[in-house]
Write an enzyme that holds these catalytic residues in place. Structure first.
Site, PDB file in Angstrom:
ATOM      1  N   GLY A  64       5.064  -0.213  -5.010  1.00 26.49           N
ATOM      2  CA  GLY A  64       5.429   0.485  -6.050  1.00 26.49           C
ATOM      3  C   GLY A  64       5.151  -0.321  -7.304  1.00 26.49           C
ATOM      4  O   GLY A  64       4.825  -1.610  -7.080  1.00 26.49           O
ATOM      5  N   GLY A  65       5.612   0.150  -8.699  1.00 29.55           N
ATOM      6  CA  GLY A  65       5.468  -0.665  -9.797  1.00 29.55           C
ATOM      7  C   GLY A  65       6.454  -1.956  -9.870  1.00 29.55           C
ATOM      8  O   GLY A  65       6.277  -2.876 -10.290  1.00 29.55           O
ATOM      9  N   VAL A  69       8.035  -1.187  -0.377  1.00 28.22           N
ATOM     10  CA  VAL A  69       8.765  -0.200   0.505  1.00 28.22           C
ATOM     11  C   VAL A  69       8.347  -0.707   2.100  1.00 28.22           C
ATOM     12  O   VAL A  69       7.333  -0.755   2.491  1.00 28.22           O
ATOM     13  CB  VAL A  69       8.458   0.966   0.122  1.00 28.22           C
ATOM     14  N   LYS A  84      13.496  -0.583  -0.185  1.00 28.03           N
ATOM     15  CA  LYS A  84      12.688  -0.785  -1.206  1.00 28.03           C
ATOM     16  C   LYS A  84      13.149  -2.108  -1.898  1.00 28.03           C
ATOM     17  O   LYS A  84      14.326  -1.914  -2.272  1.00 28.03           O
ATOM     18  CB  LYS A  84      12.637   0.349  -2.460  1.00 28.03           C
ATOM     19  N   ASP A 178       7.556  10.944 -12.711  1.00 33.44           N
ATOM     20  CA  ASP A 178       6.271  10.533 -12.319  1.00 33.44           C
ATOM     21  C   ASP A 178       6.070  11.240 -10.970  1.00 33.44           C
ATOM     22  O   ASP A 178       5.776  10.861  -9.772  1.00 33.44           O
ATOM     23  CB  ASP A 178       6.220   9.056 -11.729  1.00 33.44           C
TER      24      ASP A 178
END
Length: 619
Positions: A64-65, A69, A84, A178
């Site tokens: 992810g940003g 994960v 995560k 998002d």
């Protein structure tokens, strides 16, 4: 990309792993974490894990940003989880740490079946991490990859789950910020769950000027202008996600990110029915309103959206209304009258005839189909003819390759086929050569009462690449004693070819069997020995179907290709791989209170059809 993520996450190496197929100990001290190695004994491919705090990181799911994960295992609580981990460079930034922990604290207080549950969060080696519920039944972006759209009914059920999850989050003071296909996961029972509230903010908190939150394909226009995300912004993003899932393409897609973002200000989203004309007008109108550029004419809240969604689903499941029939033209009436006179004359001839005439079904041309016959130890396709009204078994007329459009039925008694079930206790008891196959998850997730079914089919002599449809049918062997409930489900799994599942046998009395090959709970390939409802990473989840609480004896239970959790999942499992043997596993759900489970006829029964794999060729 995955290697970069692994490098940025600091973990402790693992020196040795034990093959879960043959129990060989393998030294992996010189192997990078998360790569795959081959077992020197059985040649199975195994991931090289890593250690972080009290968690074993088994494999990388994605990035992810802010972090990566992983699929992991909690060594303290003995359960599989998703973890995560924030990249170290972000963990050193107090601003990012605060956003990361905000996500954890907010979601840890939210417990909803359509939101991925947060179990815990912490810090190790200067990196913050969140421990989450493992949801590994699929991901929307992978399901629609390569432009493969979802069906309308499937899409609406998924959307309903997502809306329920977002509604619960909104009631807790959270917006997502998002919504996109990659943030919609599926449980193995098929329920949709929202994940990654990484951009979620408590209502009332201001966004920073000049920072666009969200993904360009789906972000709401007002968020682009700098307004804080709210329910309406999430509804817009969900509308873009539904548009993408139904058409295979996002509503706005330019050659660059700026052009993609600007496109929503130049024109409204396209009419979805120009791309999918068969969609109902109500569905198209709902998505169009979700994608309205003006927040004031968009759905105001989730209650309003859910009400319209429920109305559409009700209409889709209602019986279709017949169209009014047009009055026949005069010449049509005359023709019908003439046909009636002819029919009456023919009827009179038939009544006065002294010789009985054959019934219509008796004078139909014989039907031809292709079946697989075992000849000299090898399966070959054989064309057979059968009368349309005859109940006698078909007889072979000639040998020929499987013709186009042919149907082939294979059972677990064909060739090297096999069927059996395994029991959680006694875990080493061999259950093969029984008149029935038993599956249940039991009560309270107890391993000792769990049962799983194993089926093996021999596809020798079949051109698997030409298959166009497939289904697996089991015959209920007896009525059970389960409580009345319409939520019972069964899961169909497929064993990966590299798991060496071709070697298992039903009983130690079979030729060539040794002490390790008779099938039981502890050695069954692809079995997760610590779970009653799922299989291991050596198997793939193919489909989930609803099953009656207590089906009547002989009632067919069918896993069709259309039930696949991804498009053509059953067909793809049959088509791929080099081996002609295919092993399926069946497990029961844990969301219901089962008592007896379900029993199905096996190839030893002799009274009802054994498990049958029906294959159809290319048209």
């Amino acid at each position: 990309m995955a290697e970069d993520d692994v490098i940025k996450v600091i973990t402790d190496p693992v020196d040795e792993i034990v093959c879960n197929h043959c129990h060989t100990t393998i030294n992996v001290s010189a192997c990078p974490s998360f790569m795959h190695v081959e077992c020197p004994s059985c040649h199975a491919r195994l991931p090289v894990p890593a250690q972080l705090a009290n968690f074993v990181l088994i494999e990388l799911f994605g990035q992810g940003g802010m972090g990566a994960v992983f699929r992991g295992f909690d060594s303290s609580l003995k359960r599989h989880v998703a973890i995560k981990v924030m990249k170290k460079e972000f963990s050193e930034n107090p601003q990012f740490v605060e956003q990361f922990l905000r996500e954890a604290r907010a979601l840890a207080a939210l417990n909803h079946p359509n939101v991925v549950q947060i179990y815990n969060y912490g810090e190790a080696k200067g990196q913050h991490y969140i421990v989450m519920e493992l949801v590994d039944g699929g991901r929307l972006d992978l399901m629609i990859k390569n432009g493969k759209p979802l069906g309308e009914t499937t899409l609406l059920h998924m959307a309903t789950d997502v809306i329920k999850g977002l509604h619960a989050a909104a009631n807790a003071g959270l917006t997502h910020g998002d919504i996109k296909p990659a943030n919609i996961l599926f449980s193995r029972e098929g329920a949709a769950k929202v994940v990654d509230f990484g951009l979620a903010r408590f209502q009332g908190e201001q966004s920073k000027p000049g920072v666009i939150l969200g993904t360009p394909f789906y972000v709401a226009p007002e968020v682009v202008r700098g307004k804080q995300p709210d329910q309406k912004a999430d509804i817009y993003s969900l509308g873009g996600t539904l548009f993408h899932a139904l058409t295979g393409h996002p509503p706005f897609n330019g050659p660059t990110v700026p052009e993609t973002v600007i496109a929503r200000f130049k024109a409204p989203a396209p009419d979805i029915r120009t791309l999918r004309p068969e969609l109902h007008a109500e569905t198209a109108a709902l998505i169009a309103r979700m994608l309205d550029a003006d927040p004031f004419t968009r759905y105001p809240n989730y209650d309003s959206l859910m009400a319209d969604m429920a109305g559409i689903q009700k209409n889709l499941t209602a019986a279709p209304v017949r169209k009014p029939r047009k009055a026949p033209l005069p010449w049509v009436l005359a023709l019908l009258g003439l046909c009636a006179l002819l029919a009456a004359g023919l009827y009179g001839l038939r009544v006065h005839s002294t010789r009985p005439q054959p019934a219509p079904s008796e004078i139909q041309s014989p039907r031809k189909r292709v079946v697989m016959k075992l000849v000299n130890g090898k399966l070959i396709p054989v064309t057979v003819e059968e009368s349309a009204a005859s109940d006698s078994p078909p007889t072979a007329t000639s040998s020929s390759p499987a013709s186009a459009g042919s149907e082939i039925k294979l059972t677990t008694a064909t060739g090297r086929g096999a069927d059996s079930y395994i029991a959680g206790a006694p875990a080493t008891m061999v259950q093969g050569h029984s008149d029935f196959l038993w599956v249940k998850a039991g009560q309270g997730n107890r391993i000792d009462v769990a049962r799983k079914i194993y089926l093996r089919f021999d596809l020798s002599g079949i051109n698997r690449q030409q298959l166009t449809n497939a289904s697996l049918t089991l015959s209920a062997a007896a009525t059970g004693k389960n409580k009345a409930d319409d939520r019972y489900t069964l899961q169909l799994w497929g064993l990966h070819e590299n798991a060496l599942g071709v070697n298992w046998v039903e009983s130690s009395s079979e030729p060539g069997a040794d002490s390790s090959t008779p099938l039981h709970w502890n050695n069954a390939p692809g079995n997760d020995t610590k779970a009653v409802e799922r299989m291991s990473a050596d198997a793939e989840w193919i489909a989930t179907i609803k099953v009656p609480a207590n089906p009547a004896a002989g009632e067919p239970i069918v896993f069709a290709n259309d039930h696949s959790q991804r498009p053509n999942g059953l067909l793809e499992f049959l088509r791929t791989g080099k081996s002609d043997l295919r092993t399926f596993m069946i497990a029961a759900d844990t969301n219901t209170d089962q008592k007896a489970g379900w029993k199905f006829a096996s190839k030893e029964s002799g009274r009802m059809p054994p498990p049958t794999l029906t294959l159809q060729g290319a048209p």
